[in-house]
Design a protein around this motif. Structure first.
Motif, PDB file in Angstrom:
ATOM      1  N   ARG A   5      -0.889 -18.534  66.635  1.00  0.00           N
ATOM      2  CA  ARG A   5      -0.989 -19.186  67.937  1.00  0.00           C
ATOM      3  C   ARG A   5      -1.139 -18.122  69.008  1.00  0.00           C
ATOM      4  O   ARG A   5      -0.572 -17.032  68.901  1.00  0.00           O
ATOM      5  CB  ARG A   5       0.262 -20.026  68.238  1.00  0.00           C
ATOM      6  CG  ARG A   5       0.611 -21.070  67.210  1.00  0.00           C
ATOM      7  CD  ARG A   5      -0.377 -22.186  67.086  1.00  0.00           C
ATOM      8  NE  ARG A   5      -0.453 -22.968  68.320  1.00  0.00           N
ATOM      9  CZ  ARG A   5      -1.297 -23.970  68.491  1.00  0.00           C
ATOM     10  NH1 ARG A   5      -2.130 -24.311  67.543  1.00  0.00           N
ATOM     11  NH2 ARG A   5      -1.321 -24.630  69.615  1.00  0.00           N
ATOM     12  N   ARG A   7      -0.916 -17.564  73.256  1.00  0.00           N
ATOM     13  CA  ARG A   7      -0.367 -18.135  74.481  1.00  0.00           C
ATOM     14  C   ARG A   7      -1.268 -17.765  75.660  1.00  0.00           C
ATOM     15  O   ARG A   7      -1.625 -16.609  75.846  1.00  0.00           O
ATOM     16  CB  ARG A   7       1.046 -17.605  74.725  1.00  0.00           C
ATOM     17  CG  ARG A   7       1.689 -18.150  75.992  1.00  0.00           C
ATOM     18  CD  ARG A   7       3.159 -17.824  76.067  1.00  0.00           C
ATOM     19  NE  ARG A   7       3.946 -18.629  75.148  1.00  0.00           N
ATOM     20  CZ  ARG A   7       4.257 -19.903  75.358  1.00  0.00           C
ATOM     21  NH1 ARG A   7       3.840 -20.519  76.421  1.00  0.00           N
ATOM     22  NH2 ARG A   7       4.986 -20.554  74.479  1.00  0.00           N
ATOM     23  N   GLU A  50      -0.379 -25.822  81.770  1.00  0.00           N
ATOM     24  CA  GLU A  50       0.628 -25.101  81.001  1.00  0.00           C
ATOM     25  C   GLU A  50       1.672 -26.020  80.375  1.00  0.00           C
ATOM     26  O   GLU A  50       2.769 -25.595  80.033  1.00  0.00           O
ATOM     27  CB  GLU A  50       1.279 -23.997  81.845  1.00  0.00           C
ATOM     28  CG  GLU A  50       0.270 -22.959  82.314  1.00  0.00           C
ATOM     29  CD  GLU A  50       0.855 -21.842  83.149  1.00  0.00           C
ATOM     30  OE1 GLU A  50       2.090 -21.671  83.171  1.00  0.00           O
ATOM     31  OE2 GLU A  50       0.067 -21.120  83.779  1.00  0.00           O
ATOM     32  N   THR A  54      -0.482 -23.012  74.377  1.00  0.00           N
ATOM     33  CA  THR A  54      -0.891 -22.246  73.205  1.00  0.00           C
ATOM     34  C   THR A  54      -2.129 -22.863  72.577  1.00  0.00           C
ATOM     35  O   THR A  54      -2.423 -24.047  72.729  1.00  0.00           O
ATOM     36  CB  THR A  54       0.227 -22.159  72.144  1.00  0.00           C
ATOM     37  OG1 THR A  54       0.563 -23.473  71.711  1.00  0.00           O
ATOM     38  CG2 THR A  54       1.443 -21.451  72.694  1.00  0.00           C
ATOM     39  N   SER A  78       1.238 -15.351  70.401  1.00  0.00           N
ATOM     40  CA  SER A  78       2.522 -15.987  70.683  1.00  0.00           C
ATOM     41  C   SER A  78       3.614 -15.214  69.973  1.00  0.00           C
ATOM     42  O   SER A  78       3.423 -14.716  68.864  1.00  0.00           O
ATOM     43  CB  SER A  78       2.492 -17.438  70.205  1.00  0.00           C
ATOM     44  OG  SER A  78       3.677 -18.096  70.527  1.00  0.00           O
ATOM     45  N   GLN A  83       6.334 -21.464  67.842  1.00  0.00           N
ATOM     46  CA  GLN A  83       6.338 -21.768  69.266  1.00  0.00           C
ATOM     47  C   GLN A  83       5.096 -22.579  69.608  1.00  0.00           C
ATOM     48  O   GLN A  83       3.983 -22.098  69.521  1.00  0.00           O
ATOM     49  CB  GLN A  83       6.336 -20.451  70.030  1.00  0.00           C
ATOM     50  CG  GLN A  83       6.667 -20.550  71.466  1.00  0.00           C
ATOM     51  CD  GLN A  83       6.798 -19.159  72.060  1.00  0.00           C
ATOM     52  OE1 GLN A  83       6.278 -18.198  71.517  1.00  0.00           O
ATOM     53  NE2 GLN A  83       7.483 -19.059  73.157  1.00  0.00           N
ATOM     54  N   GLY A  85       4.688 -24.245  72.611  1.00  0.00           N
ATOM     55  CA  GLY A  85       4.420 -24.255  74.030  1.00  0.00           C
ATOM     56  C   GLY A  85       4.953 -25.451  74.773  1.00  0.00           C
ATOM     57  O   GLY A  85       4.748 -25.578  75.968  1.00  0.00           O
TER      58      GLY A  85
END
Length: 96
Positions: A5, A7, A50, A54, A78, A83, A85
């Motif tokens: 991933r 970000r 946002e 990701t 990431s 994660q 996001g």
């Protein structure tokens, strides 16, 4: 299966690059960038706001290529593969 991933650094930067592309680039709306990259409207919108910042490596590459910038100008790996996001906080009564 593990998927890397990436970000997004800054949602407003993505929006600015869509509206004011580098030389040779095309002005994009959320819909036109989605169509050009093969991603969904909601995916692009959630990156900009946002809410889900990701993307997969392939998605990040397609966005960067379409906007004529290097991937690292918009995305960084990431810190955690799990994660996703999400910025909403989970509570016993559901998301806030």
């Amino acid at each position: 299966m593990h998927t890397d991933r990436y970000r997004l650094h800054d949602g407003p930067l993505l929006r600015r690059l869509m509206e004011c592309p580098p030389p040779g680039g095309q002005i994009h709306t959320v819909r036109s960038l989605a169509a050009a990259t093969g991603l969904s409207y909601s995916k692009i919108q959630k990156l900009i706001t946002e809410d889900r910042p990701t993307a997969t490596l392939a998605e990040a590459d397609r966005i960067a290529r379409e906007l004529r910038v290097r991937r690292k100008a918009l995305f960084s790996p990431s810190s955690s593969p799990s994660q996703d996001g999400d910025t909403r906080e989970e509570t016993p009564d559901g998301p806030r």
